[in-house]
Scaffold this motif. Structure first.
Motif, mmCIF file in Angstrom:
data_model
loop_
_atom_site.group_PDB
_atom_site.id
_atom_site.type_symbol
_atom_site.label_atom_id
_atom_site.label_comp_id
_atom_site.label_asym_id
_atom_site.label_seq_id
_atom_site.Cartn_x
_atom_site.Cartn_y
_atom_site.Cartn_z
ATOM 1 N N SER A 1 66.666 59.392 8.904
ATOM 2 C CA SER A 1 67.214 58.273 8.166
ATOM 3 C C SER A 1 67.290 58.275 6.520
ATOM 4 O O SER A 1 68.183 57.949 6.048
ATOM 5 C CB SER A 1 66.634 56.997 8.488
ATOM 6 N N GLU B 1 62.910 51.838 10.993
ATOM 7 C CA GLU B 1 63.818 51.247 10.538
ATOM 8 C C GLU B 1 63.236 50.568 9.134
ATOM 9 O O GLU B 1 63.757 50.128 8.204
ATOM 10 C CB GLU B 1 64.435 50.336 11.250
ATOM 11 N N SER C 1 64.078 50.307 5.085
ATOM 12 C CA SER C 1 64.052 48.738 4.320
ATOM 13 C C SER C 1 63.195 48.661 3.126
ATOM 14 O O SER C 1 63.586 48.436 2.303
ATOM 15 C CB SER C 1 64.035 47.666 5.501
ATOM 16 N N LYS D 1 62.609 60.554 12.820
ATOM 17 C CA LYS D 1 63.288 59.350 12.393
ATOM 18 C C LYS D 1 63.425 59.045 11.047
ATOM 19 O O LYS D 1 64.308 58.701 10.418
ATOM 20 C CB LYS D 1 63.086 58.371 13.442
ATOM 21 N N THR E 1 58.167 50.400 12.263
ATOM 22 C CA THR E 1 59.212 51.129 12.625
ATOM 23 C C THR E 1 59.790 52.102 11.448
ATOM 24 O O THR E 1 59.557 51.591 10.449
ATOM 25 C CB THR E 1 60.251 50.308 13.201
#
Length: 153
Positions: free
Chosen positions: A30, A142, A146, A26, A140
């Protein structure tokens, strides 16, 4: 493409459980979707999962290999860098990156974290070695993205 051609190293265990591999995939995907160039140690486990995610997202994947043969790279490495330097290749991997993301890992990963911190490179930790001063810990994939944007965006 906010991270177009920015060099992000993803480090971690050469043998990793399914959870770590999923996280690495992931993260690689990303970052790859954002145009980053993904650098790894080029072998299995976290390195392979991150490379697979990045390649499937259309990113350039670079493997800084410890051995003497390009064929030792996992199948998702587009650019194998053959060093024949064993663990000393960790210096090249970290020096080449703008940000280092650590996912899981053993002592080789710990050495890469230490090298990155010594070189003043930002290190983002996801389920990796704990309580290392200077590492930015997240929970995470995500949050990894960030944090990378905080450093490079």
């Amino acid at each position: 493409m906010g991270l177009k051609n920015r060099r992000i190293a993803i480090i971690g265990a050469g043998i990793a459980n399914e959870e770590l591999q999923n996280l690495a995939y992931k993260v690689g995907y990303s970052l790859g979707k954002e145009g980053a160039i993904i650098l790894t140690g080029g072998l299995g486990g976290v390195m392979e999962a991150a490379s697979r995610g990045a390649k499937e997202a259309g990113a350039i994947t670079v493997g800084i290999l410890p051995g003497a043969k390009a064929e030792e790279a996992n199948p998702y490495i587009l650019i194998p860098i053959v060093t024949d330097m064993g663990h000393a290749r960790n210096v090249i991997l970290v020096r080449s990156a703008e940000v280092v993301v650590s996912i899981g890992g053993g002592y080789g990963t710990l050495s890469e974290i230490a090298l990155a911190l010594k070189m003043w490179k930002p290190v983002i930790g996801l389920k990796t070695w704990e309580n290392i001063p200077g590492v930015y810990y997240v929970q995470t994939p995500e949050e990894v993205l960030s944090k990378v944007f905080e450093f490079l965006g």
